[in-house]
Motif scaffolding. Sequence first.
Motif, PDB file in Angstrom:
ATOM      1  N   ALA A   1       9.246  15.455   0.039  1.00 47.29           N
ATOM      2  CA  ALA A   1       9.943  14.828  -1.090  1.00 47.29           C
ATOM      3  C   ALA A   1      10.725  13.602  -0.624  1.00 47.29           C
ATOM      4  CB  ALA A   1      10.854  15.822  -1.801  1.00 47.29           C
ATOM      5  N   GLN A   2      10.147  12.858   0.319  1.00 51.71           N
ATOM      6  CA  GLN A   2      10.806  11.674   0.857  1.00 51.71           C
ATOM      7  C   GLN A   2       9.898  10.457   0.685  1.00 51.71           C
ATOM      8  OE1 GLN A   2      13.904  11.991   1.961  1.00 51.71           O
ATOM      9  NE2 GLN A   2      13.873  14.226   1.816  1.00 51.71           N
ATOM     10  N   ILE A   3      10.527   9.289   0.625  1.00 50.52           N
ATOM     11  CA  ILE A   3       9.799   8.023   0.600  1.00 50.52           C
ATOM     12  C   ILE A   3      10.151   7.264   1.865  1.00 50.52           C
ATOM     13  CG2 ILE A   3       9.507   5.801  -0.535  1.00 50.52           C
ATOM     14  CD1 ILE A   3      10.111   7.132  -3.176  1.00 50.52           C
ATOM     15  N   VAL A   4       9.168   7.024   2.713  1.00 52.06           N
ATOM     16  CA  VAL A   4       9.376   6.282   3.955  1.00 52.06           C
ATOM     17  C   VAL A   4       8.686   4.932   3.822  1.00 52.06           C
ATOM     18  CG1 VAL A   4       8.920   6.190   6.429  1.00 52.06           C
ATOM     19  CG2 VAL A   4       9.594   8.340   5.358  1.00 52.06           C
ATOM     20  N   ALA A   5       9.442   3.860   4.034  1.00 50.34           N
ATOM     21  CA  ALA A   5       8.919   2.506   3.873  1.00 50.34           C
ATOM     22  C   ALA A   5       8.888   1.794   5.213  1.00 50.34           C
ATOM     23  CB  ALA A   5       9.790   1.727   2.900  1.00 50.34           C
ATOM     24  N   VAL A   6       7.824   0.991   5.410  1.00 53.20           N
ATOM     25  CA  VAL A   6       7.690   0.178   6.618  1.00 53.20           C
ATOM     26  C   VAL A   6       7.240  -1.217   6.201  1.00 53.20           C
ATOM     27  CG1 VAL A   6       6.563  -0.089   8.852  1.00 53.20           C
ATOM     28  CG2 VAL A   6       7.053   2.197   7.975  1.00 53.20           C
TER      29      VAL A   6
ATOM     30  N   VAL B   1       3.840   0.546   2.726  1.00 57.19           N
ATOM     31  CA  VAL B   1       3.933  -0.638   3.584  1.00 57.19           C
ATOM     32  C   VAL B   1       3.797  -1.876   2.720  1.00 57.19           C
ATOM     33  CG1 VAL B   1       2.885  -1.903   5.495  1.00 57.19           C
ATOM     34  CG2 VAL B   1       2.938   0.591   5.539  1.00 57.19           C
ATOM     35  N   THR B   2       4.613  -2.874   3.014  1.00 56.15           N
ATOM     36  CA  THR B   2       4.475  -4.193   2.389  1.00 56.15           C
ATOM     37  C   THR B   2       4.057  -5.176   3.476  1.00 56.15           C
ATOM     38  OG1 THR B   2       6.192  -3.693   0.764  1.00 56.15           O
ATOM     39  CG2 THR B   2       5.662  -6.003   1.100  1.00 56.15           C
ATOM     40  N   ALA B   3       2.995  -5.933   3.211  1.00 56.41           N
ATOM     41  CA  ALA B   3       2.448  -6.802   4.255  1.00 56.41           C
ATOM     42  C   ALA B   3       1.887  -8.072   3.656  1.00 56.41           C
ATOM     43  CB  ALA B   3       1.364  -6.064   5.039  1.00 56.41           C
TER      44      ALA B   3
ATOM     45  N   LEU C   1       0.856  -1.183   0.000  1.00 58.85           N
ATOM     46  CA  LEU C   1       0.000   0.000   0.000  1.00 58.85           C
ATOM     47  C   LEU C   1       0.892   1.233   0.000  1.00 58.85           C
ATOM     48  CD1 LEU C   1      -2.879   1.252   0.294  1.00 58.85           C
ATOM     49  CD2 LEU C   1      -2.459   1.268   2.756  1.00 58.85           C
ATOM     50  N   ILE C   2       0.696   2.100  -0.983  1.00 58.69           N
ATOM     51  CA  ILE C   2       1.479   3.332  -1.085  1.00 58.69           C
ATOM     52  C   ILE C   2       0.546   4.519  -0.903  1.00 58.69           C
ATOM     53  CG2 ILE C   2       3.165   4.611  -2.444  1.00 58.69           C
ATOM     54  CD1 ILE C   2       3.459   2.221  -4.269  1.00 58.69           C
ATOM     55  N   LEU C   3       0.938   5.433  -0.046  1.00 53.78           N
ATOM     56  CA  LEU C   3       0.213   6.691   0.132  1.00 53.78           C
ATOM     57  C   LEU C   3       1.070   7.840  -0.371  1.00 53.78           C
ATOM     58  CD1 LEU C   3      -1.363   6.318   3.699  1.00 53.78           C
ATOM     59  CD2 LEU C   3      -2.327   5.672   1.484  1.00 53.78           C
ATOM     60  N   PHE C   4       0.453   8.765  -1.110  1.00 56.98           N
ATOM     61  CA  PHE C   4       1.147   9.930  -1.667  1.00 56.98           C
ATOM     62  C   PHE C   4       0.485  11.207  -1.153  1.00 56.98           C
ATOM     63  CE2 PHE C   4       1.376   6.498  -4.741  1.00 56.98           C
ATOM     64  CZ  PHE C   4       2.702   6.485  -5.150  1.00 56.98           C
ATOM     65  N   ASP C   5       1.300  12.180  -0.843  1.00 56.85           N
ATOM     66  CA  ASP C   5       0.795  13.498  -0.469  1.00 56.85           C
ATOM     67  C   ASP C   5       1.504  14.538  -1.330  1.00 56.85           C
ATOM     68  OD1 ASP C   5      -0.521  15.545   0.829  1.00 56.85           O
ATOM     69  OD2 ASP C   5       0.957  15.667   2.439  1.00 56.85           O
ATOM     70  N   LEU C   6       0.748  15.310  -2.092  1.00 56.22           N
ATOM     71  CA  LEU C   6       1.342  16.334  -2.953  1.00 56.22           C
ATOM     72  C   LEU C   6       1.712  17.529  -2.077  1.00 56.22           C
ATOM     73  CD1 LEU C   6      -0.946  16.206  -6.118  1.00 56.22           C
ATOM     74  CD2 LEU C   6       0.842  14.647  -5.360  1.00 56.22           C
ATOM     75  N   ASP C   7       2.995  17.726  -1.919  1.00 51.12           N
ATOM     76  CA  ASP C   7       3.491  18.757  -0.996  1.00 51.12           C
ATOM     77  C   ASP C   7       3.106  20.162  -1.466  1.00 51.12           C
ATOM     78  OD1 ASP C   7       4.719  16.740   0.481  1.00 51.12           O
ATOM     79  OD2 ASP C   7       6.543  16.846  -0.740  1.00 51.12           O
ATOM     80  N   GLU C   8       2.638  20.951  -0.523  1.00 53.01           N
ATOM     81  CA  GLU C   8       2.379  22.381  -0.736  1.00 53.01           C
ATOM     82  C   GLU C   8       1.397  22.647  -1.877  1.00 53.01           C
ATOM     83  OE1 GLU C   8       6.150  24.232  -1.200  1.00 53.01           O
ATOM     84  OE2 GLU C   8       6.775  23.859   0.856  1.00 53.01           O
ATOM     85  N   LEU C   9       0.468  21.731  -2.110  1.00 53.73           N
ATOM     86  CA  LEU C   9      -0.526  21.967  -3.157  1.00 53.73           C
ATOM     87  C   LEU C   9      -1.459  23.116  -2.773  1.00 53.73           C
ATOM     88  CD1 LEU C   9      -1.430  20.800  -5.910  1.00 53.73           C
ATOM     89  CD2 LEU C   9      -3.131  19.471  -4.669  1.00 53.73           C
TER      90      LEU C   9
ATOM     91  N   VAL D   1      -2.607  -1.774   8.042  1.00 55.63           N
ATOM     92  CA  VAL D   1      -1.652  -1.369   7.011  1.00 55.63           C
ATOM     93  C   VAL D   1      -1.836   0.103   6.661  1.00 55.63           C
ATOM     94  CG1 VAL D   1      -0.910  -1.775   4.637  1.00 55.63           C
ATOM     95  CG2 VAL D   1      -1.492  -3.709   6.106  1.00 55.63           C
ATOM     96  N   MET D   2      -3.077   0.553   6.573  1.00 54.93           N
ATOM     97  CA  MET D   2      -3.356   1.950   6.255  1.00 54.93           C
ATOM     98  C   MET D   2      -2.806   2.873   7.342  1.00 54.93           C
ATOM     99  SD  MET D   2      -4.954   3.938   3.959  1.00 54.93           S
ATOM    100  CE  MET D   2      -6.304   3.065   3.164  1.00 54.93           C
ATOM    101  N   GLU D   3      -3.008   2.507   8.604  1.00 53.49           N
ATOM    102  CA  GLU D   3      -2.489   3.325   9.696  1.00 53.49           C
ATOM    103  C   GLU D   3      -0.965   3.421   9.647  1.00 53.49           C
ATOM    104  OE1 GLU D   3      -3.894   1.470  13.186  1.00 53.49           O
ATOM    105  OE2 GLU D   3      -6.016   1.988  12.853  1.00 53.49           O
ATOM    106  N   THR D   4      -0.318   2.299   9.375  1.00 57.56           N
ATOM    107  CA  THR D   4       1.138   2.287   9.317  1.00 57.56           C
ATOM    108  C   THR D   4       1.649   3.142   8.154  1.00 57.56           C
ATOM    109  OG1 THR D   4       1.101   0.048  10.231  1.00 57.56           O
ATOM    110  CG2 THR D   4       3.163   0.789   9.253  1.00 57.56           C
ATOM    111  N   ALA D   5       1.006   3.033   6.994  1.00 56.00           N
ATOM    112  CA  ALA D   5       1.411   3.839   5.838  1.00 56.00           C
ATOM    113  C   ALA D   5       1.211   5.323   6.112  1.00 56.00           C
ATOM    114  CB  ALA D   5       0.617   3.405   4.604  1.00 56.00           C
ATOM    115  N   GLU D   6       0.151   5.669   6.847  1.00 49.56           N
ATOM    116  CA  GLU D   6      -0.086   7.075   7.182  1.00 49.56           C
ATOM    117  C   GLU D   6       0.998   7.601   8.114  1.00 49.56           C
ATOM    118  OE1 GLU D   6      -4.020   6.959   8.723  1.00 49.56           O
ATOM    119  OE2 GLU D   6      -4.980   7.209   6.755  1.00 49.56           O
ATOM    120  N   ARG D   7       1.476   6.750   9.038  1.00 50.07           N
ATOM    121  CA  ARG D   7       2.583   7.173   9.899  1.00 50.07           C
ATOM    122  C   ARG D   7       3.856   7.377   9.083  1.00 50.07           C
ATOM    123  NH1 ARG D   7       0.553   3.355  13.723  1.00 50.07           N
ATOM    124  NH2 ARG D   7       2.242   1.889  13.214  1.00 50.07           N
ATOM    125  N   GLY D   8       4.064   6.513   8.093  1.00 53.15           N
ATOM    126  CA  GLY D   8       5.207   6.698   7.213  1.00 53.15           C
ATOM    127  C   GLY D   8       5.106   7.987   6.422  1.00 53.15           C
ATOM    128  N   LEU D   9       3.892   8.321   5.987  1.00 55.19           N
ATOM    129  CA  LEU D   9       3.686   9.556   5.237  1.00 55.19           C
ATOM    130  C   LEU D   9       3.940  10.769   6.127  1.00 55.19           C
ATOM    131  CD1 LEU D   9       2.787  10.547   2.438  1.00 55.19           C
ATOM    132  CD2 LEU D   9       0.427  10.581   3.300  1.00 55.19           C
TER     133      LEU D   9
END
Length: 411
Positions: free
Chosen positions: A381-386, A353-355, A260-268, A364-372
């Motif tokens: 502009a970072q990619i955080v993986a869990v 997150v890979t699960a 599951l990958i979450l993306f946030d467009l910075d400063e949109l 998984v969604m909660e964990t990906a949100e913490r990574g975001l």
Amino acid sequence: MQLDTPTLFACLTVAGFAGSAILLLFYRFWPVKSLAGSRSLALWAAGLFLAGCGTLLIGLRGTIPDGLSIIGANFLIILAIGLRRAGLAVLLGLRGHLWVFAIVATGWLVMCLFPPFLDSFLFRVNYVQSCLILGGLWMAAMVFFENTDKLHSARLLGMTILVECAAFAWFMLNQNLLQFPTFLSAFPEGFMTVYLVVLLFSTVMTIVLPPSMLVEKSRELSREENARNDVTGLSTRGAFCDDAQAWIRENRENGSGYSLILFDLDELKTVGEKYSPAMSDALLQLFARILKDTVGETAVAGHIGKNEFAVFLPETDHERTRLTAQSLCRQFGLGCEEASAGKLMISVSVGFVTASAVTRLGRVMETAERGLEKAGRQGKAQIVAVDLTTSGSARNSAWKPAFTTQHKNAA
């Protein structure tokens, strides 16, 4: 009211005319009008009207000429089943094939030109009831095998039609066994009472169910529209989770994994304030288009928040997920730079997150949100993986720079 054949026959006749009027009134006051719904109800109402006319003429047998009470009545009844079938087909998005029943009804007229056929009640019953049975089975096959919208009311209609076909077969069987010389001689018999009761029940149901199908289909279309974001056309958060959860349920036992990958467009938000809301919408649409073109048919993409997107990747490991995230960020960064002639420098923060499929999607969604969130705190502009273990606990955490037009060497 006494439950005898004359009363039942009168009720059946009235039900045909009343049903036709009810369907027309329903469409007249139904607020969600459509061409298919209009045609469907018009055809179904016409079918009920002709059926009412046919039963009325049969009920007058012995008092009006046989040309009307026998030939004309059954001609109308055969056309009626064709109109009902055409109305159902239109609502299901299929071809009406009304010409088939026109040919069968014309065949009835031709057969009635031969005295041996016209004078035999048995021959006439076998012809008409066979036409009704085959037409009903055709309709039932449509709702059970070609009901692509999975309408529950259509399935109920199919079962009702099968009951109706059973009544036609019951009448034909009794006539072939007992061989009454005329309709009037068979009319007082007990099997005729059963036949009329079933027909009356099916007629009432076929008055109620076509509008129910229209209502159910309208609600389904509305649900599908609400499941799509108005700006990007991607699934909303609820629809995205439903689709992802469906895959997890199907693959929970075979040990498959997913990412599951979450993306946030910075400063949109800043872009929207500085230029215009239309500009921020254009950037959202650009990212959505890149998602659709990149992630593949097996993946699920969604626009789950104002600036947030999500991608569900079945059977995808950690490294492949990371490369997918970097590729999407790279394409978006270059797309923004190209579209704005280098004026817009929009980056993307990513948490993924890979699960295993046994891990709950919510976890998984909660964990990906913490990574975001961590990606945002680390300067965007970072990619955080869990990675998560099969028990659902975090196994490790790592971060890498995502591609941005501000850091092209990160590509």
